[in-house]
Design a protein around this motif. Structure first.
Motif, PDB file in Angstrom:
ATOM      1  N   GLY A 193     -77.644   2.013  53.247  1.00  0.00           N
ATOM      2  CA  GLY A 193     -76.114   2.033  52.831  1.00  0.00           C
ATOM      3  C   GLY A 193     -76.015   2.716  51.605  1.00  0.00           C
ATOM      4  N   ALA A 194     -74.692   3.644  51.402  1.00  0.00           N
ATOM      5  CA  ALA A 194     -74.584   4.273  50.254  1.00  0.00           C
ATOM      6  C   ALA A 194     -72.898   4.226  50.042  1.00  0.00           C
ATOM      7  CB  ALA A 194     -74.933   5.746  50.756  1.00  0.00           C
ATOM      8  N   ALA A 195     -72.598   4.201  48.912  1.00  0.00           N
ATOM      9  CA  ALA A 195     -71.256   4.285  48.661  1.00  0.00           C
ATOM     10  C   ALA A 195     -71.007   5.320  47.481  1.00  0.00           C
ATOM     11  CB  ALA A 195     -70.623   3.030  48.050  1.00  0.00           C
ATOM     12  N   PHE A 196     -70.063   6.113  48.112  1.00  0.00           N
ATOM     13  CA  PHE A 196     -69.853   7.262  46.881  1.00  0.00           C
ATOM     14  C   PHE A 196     -68.494   6.879  46.424  1.00  0.00           C
ATOM     15  CE2 PHE A 196     -72.585   9.026  49.958  1.00  0.00           C
ATOM     16  CZ  PHE A 196     -73.584   9.933  49.263  1.00  0.00           C
ATOM     17  N   VAL A 197     -68.132   6.532  45.167  1.00  0.00           N
ATOM     18  CA  VAL A 197     -67.063   6.095  44.552  1.00  0.00           C
ATOM     19  C   VAL A 197     -66.428   7.061  43.479  1.00  0.00           C
ATOM     20  CG1 VAL A 197     -66.040   4.342  43.093  1.00  0.00           C
ATOM     21  CG2 VAL A 197     -68.016   3.783  44.833  1.00  0.00           C
ATOM     22  N   ALA A 198     -65.181   7.500  43.871  1.00  0.00           N
ATOM     23  CA  ALA A 198     -64.769   8.316  43.002  1.00  0.00           C
ATOM     24  C   ALA A 198     -65.479   9.534  42.426  1.00  0.00           C
ATOM     25  CB  ALA A 198     -64.119   7.683  41.779  1.00  0.00           C
ATOM     26  N   THR A 199     -66.150  10.300  43.522  1.00  0.00           N
ATOM     27  CA  THR A 199     -66.909  11.485  43.042  1.00  0.00           C
ATOM     28  C   THR A 199     -66.882  12.607  43.912  1.00  0.00           C
ATOM     29  OG1 THR A 199     -69.693  11.466  42.743  1.00  0.00           O
ATOM     30  CG2 THR A 199     -68.937  10.647  44.777  1.00  0.00           C
ATOM     31  N   SER A 200     -67.832  13.440  43.628  1.00  0.00           N
ATOM     32  CA  SER A 200     -67.509  14.907  44.455  1.00  0.00           C
ATOM     33  C   SER A 200     -68.870  15.262  44.809  1.00  0.00           C
ATOM     34  CB  SER A 200     -67.013  15.882  43.421  1.00  0.00           C
ATOM     35  OG  SER A 200     -67.083  17.141  44.118  1.00  0.00           O
ATOM     36  N   ALA A 201     -68.912  16.148  46.049  1.00  0.00           N
ATOM     37  CA  ALA A 201     -70.257  16.699  46.556  1.00  0.00           C
ATOM     38  C   ALA A 201     -70.076  18.255  46.127  1.00  0.00           C
ATOM     39  CB  ALA A 201     -70.241  16.623  48.054  1.00  0.00           C
ATOM     40  N   GLY A 202     -69.241  18.610  45.439  1.00  0.00           N
ATOM     41  CA  GLY A 202     -69.021  19.997  45.073  1.00  0.00           C
ATOM     42  C   GLY A 202     -68.159  20.959  46.091  1.00  0.00           C
ATOM     43  N   GLY A 203     -68.196  22.241  46.131  1.00  0.00           N
ATOM     44  CA  GLY A 203     -67.356  22.981  46.586  1.00  0.00           C
ATOM     45  C   GLY A 203     -65.723  23.026  46.227  1.00  0.00           C
ATOM     46  N   GLY A 291     -70.220  25.240  38.969  1.00  0.00           N
ATOM     47  CA  GLY A 291     -70.691  25.573  40.198  1.00  0.00           C
ATOM     48  C   GLY A 291     -71.439  24.617  40.912  1.00  0.00           C
ATOM     49  N   PHE A 292     -71.341  23.518  40.517  1.00  0.00           N
ATOM     50  CA  PHE A 292     -71.823  22.373  41.356  1.00  0.00           C
ATOM     51  C   PHE A 292     -71.497  22.185  42.814  1.00  0.00           C
ATOM     52  CE2 PHE A 292     -71.545  18.074  42.985  1.00  0.00           C
ATOM     53  CZ  PHE A 292     -72.773  17.461  42.947  1.00  0.00           C
ATOM     54  N   ASP A 293     -72.535  22.335  43.732  1.00  0.00           N
ATOM     55  CA  ASP A 293     -72.267  22.191  45.091  1.00  0.00           C
ATOM     56  C   ASP A 293     -73.549  21.622  45.824  1.00  0.00           C
ATOM     57  OD1 ASP A 293     -71.518  22.276  47.566  1.00  0.00           O
ATOM     58  OD2 ASP A 293     -70.969  24.778  47.648  1.00  0.00           O
ATOM     59  N   LYS A 294     -73.342  20.440  46.308  1.00  0.00           N
ATOM     60  CA  LYS A 294     -74.624  19.898  47.144  1.00  0.00           C
ATOM     61  C   LYS A 294     -74.111  19.269  48.342  1.00  0.00           C
ATOM     62  CE  LYS A 294     -77.709  18.750  43.163  1.00  0.00           C
ATOM     63  NZ  LYS A 294     -78.492  20.041  43.552  1.00  0.00           N
ATOM     64  N   ARG A 295     -73.110  19.835  48.984  1.00  0.00           N
ATOM     65  CA  ARG A 295     -72.678  19.374  50.248  1.00  0.00           C
ATOM     66  C   ARG A 295     -73.648  19.414  51.363  1.00  0.00           C
ATOM     67  NH1 ARG A 295     -67.648  23.357  50.749  1.00  0.00           N
ATOM     68  NH2 ARG A 295     -68.997  24.781  49.682  1.00  0.00           N
ATOM     69  N   PRO A 296     -74.473  20.350  51.357  1.00  0.00           N
ATOM     70  CA  PRO A 296     -75.510  20.258  52.389  1.00  0.00           C
ATOM     71  C   PRO A 296     -76.380  18.972  52.318  1.00  0.00           C
ATOM     72  CG  PRO A 296     -75.619  22.396  51.442  1.00  0.00           C
ATOM     73  CD  PRO A 296     -74.789  21.609  50.721  1.00  0.00           C
ATOM     74  N   ALA A 297     -76.600  18.157  51.233  1.00  0.00           N
ATOM     75  CA  ALA A 297     -77.339  16.976  51.047  1.00  0.00           C
ATOM     76  C   ALA A 297     -76.604  15.766  51.730  1.00  0.00           C
ATOM     77  CB  ALA A 297     -77.682  16.696  49.482  1.00  0.00           C
ATOM     78  N   LEU A 298     -75.282  16.033  51.851  1.00  0.00           N
ATOM     79  CA  LEU A 298     -74.783  14.919  52.626  1.00  0.00           C
ATOM     80  C   LEU A 298     -75.509  14.389  53.556  1.00  0.00           C
ATOM     81  CD1 LEU A 298     -71.024  16.162  51.927  1.00  0.00           C
ATOM     82  CD2 LEU A 298     -72.134  14.097  50.876  1.00  0.00           C
ATOM     83  N   LEU A 299     -75.870  15.496  54.620  1.00  0.00           N
ATOM     84  CA  LEU A 299     -76.515  15.013  55.785  1.00  0.00           C
ATOM     85  C   LEU A 299     -77.594  14.243  55.666  1.00  0.00           C
ATOM     86  CD1 LEU A 299     -76.210  18.552  57.717  1.00  0.00           C
ATOM     87  CD2 LEU A 299     -75.032  16.746  58.318  1.00  0.00           C
TER      88      LEU A 299
END
Length: 459
Positions: A193-203, A291-299
């Motif tokens: 399980g994972a909770a992303f609270v008030a955060t960003s994956a970048g982009g 320039g933070f961007d870790k959207r690919p890691a979401l998978l």
């Protein structure tokens, strides 16, 4: 260097003179509606929590990370495991790992730690490098990738085996994505399980939530490296600035952290955490967000039960950031709280507590029943009128207390038990036990009777 030769120190010194006048204006402004609302919400509940164990995790670059562990009562763990794990054993329950955000510390999780522990779960919280009671690293080590390595070290030394539920707020959520990039096998095999609270994956640009956020971002970009770096060498000057401008400090924290009235004690508590972070650390972290961007890691989290939780009025990581996370993780549940800001775990703790307890329960069940989470439909809920209902619950609770005290004075001890029962009915704050029960029945988590309306839409 003298203040005449150093314009930064000159600006800071001038600020001391201006701050008193500004603070007086802020104090007067507080006499309005928000002050009355905050007073109504004040509570004697202690904000700090005493851990059951404290640990120090040493990273491979020599930084000592402070870790605190909360252990549930055996009976609470037994109840939590019953029906939600494969064999109904407490040792099969996942451990919850809480990772805080930029300029915060593990203290920000006080409500969630208490609720999760009472619900029967083991909780591990830690201070990121340069924050709270953890040690400092080299200036070039303040990066999201390095934080992912730090989280990996915490897991390896404190939770070396068993299932995990990871919870990250703001920079803590980014740290979780860095972990997924660093060790995807660990995430796939152990994170249920994972909770992303008030955060960003970048982009998206951080702090793009309107005029206040834009001004804040520009101040950090234009003045941050110079002002913060120079003030970090003059801690006594910064300390005097804080004392003189205490009211202004609380006002700014309140305006940028919360979107609804919260108890004054919570504003002070948040202010002490935020502004207790060393200025040079605040300064050195700034570049990592560019320039933070870790959207690919979401998978890497697509197999897990995922909760995305944010406030509509968050000026630092607005809802658009959460929308990108939801798009990147099939089956994620998205909770948007209308009257909530960035430090949502302290602004609406009961709501987040209930959803986290539900998340852990659902994660354990999904593991036990081998449910394919990624095939589940996305769910989006909009939660409204949280602050209004919270104030109403407090008034009902106070009225019940007064009624019980009056009956006790007139009729003696014989009616106190009945008065307690009535107060229990009237006070509808979400408790972790109730939240756990709600989660185990598979119903929508609520914070109490007559609470926030929720709209559910599958996408």
């Amino acid at each position: 260097m003298s203040s005449r030769r150093n314009p930064v120190i000159g600006i800071a010194a001038a600020t001391l003179g201006v701050a008193a006048g500004v603070a007086a204006g802020i104090a007067a402004d507080r006499a309005g509606k928000h002050r009355a609302a905050m007073a109504a919400l004040e509570t004697p509940e202690l904000l700090d929590i005493t851990p059951d164990e404290e640990r120090v995790v040493l990273t491979d670059d020599g930084v000592a990370l402070h870790v605190e562990i909360d252990r549930p009562a055996p009976e609470a763990a037994r109840v939590a495991a019953d029906g939600s794990t494969r064999h109904g054993r407490p040792d099969e329950l996942p451990t919850v790992v809480l990772t805080h955000g930029y300029c915060l510390s593990l203290r920000c999780w006080v409500y969630q730690r208490r609720a999760l522990k009472e619900a029967g779960y083991r909780v591990v919280s830690w201070d990121q490098r340069g924050h709270g009671q953890s040690g400092r690293g080299a200036r070039d080590s303040y990066t999201i990738d390095r934080l992912g390595q730090d989280l990996h070290a915490v897991l390896a030394q404190v939770v070396p085996d068993g299932d995990l539920v990871l919870v990250g707020h703001s920079m803590g959520g980014m740290t979780m994505l860095a972990l997924g990039e660093l060790d995807p096998v660990l995430v796939v095999e152990r994170v249920v399980g994972a909770a992303f609270v008030a955060t960003s994956a970048g982009g998206l640009m951080l702090a793009n939530g309107g005029r206040v956020a834009t001004m804040g971002r520009l101040m950090l970009e234009r003045l941050g490296p110079g002002v913060l770096g120079s003030l970090s060498h003059r801690p006594e000057l910064f300390g005097r600035m804080r004392r003189v401008a205490r009211d202004l400090e609380h006002f700014l924290v309140e305006q940028n952290s919360f979107a609804s009235p919260v108890p004054r004690s919570v504003v002070r508590y948040t202010s002490d955490i935020l502004l207790g972070t060393p200025l040079d650390v605040v300064n050195d972290y700034l570049m990592t967000f560019d320039g933070f961007d870790k959207r690919p890691a979401l998978l890497e989290y697509r197999h897990a039960v995922v909760l995305v939780f944010n406030g509509r009025d968050d000026v630092l990581t607005p809802p658009a950031h959460s929308e990108l996370i939801v798009e990147g993780i099939p089956g994620a549940e998205h909770i948007v709280v209308n009257d909530a800001g960035h430090v949502i775990m302290l602004e609406h703790p009961e709501l987040l507590d209930a959803h986290l307890v539900q998340l852990v329960d659902q994660s354990a069940r999904a593991r036990a029943e081998q449910i394919e989470v990624s095939t589940q439909p996305r769910v989006r809920r909009v939660v409204t009128d949280v602050a209004k209902n919270r104030r109403q619950r407090r008034l009902e609770s106070e009225a019940a207390e007064l009624a019980r005290a009056g009956r006790g004075g007139r009729r003696g001890k014989s009616v106190r038990g009945a008065g307690d029962a009535e107060a229990g009915k009237a006070g509808t704050s979400a408790k972790s036990g109730k939240a756990g029960k709600t989660a185990r029945t598979g119903k929508t988590a609520k914070t109490g009777k007559g609470d926030a309306a929720e709209r559910r839409t599958g996408t």
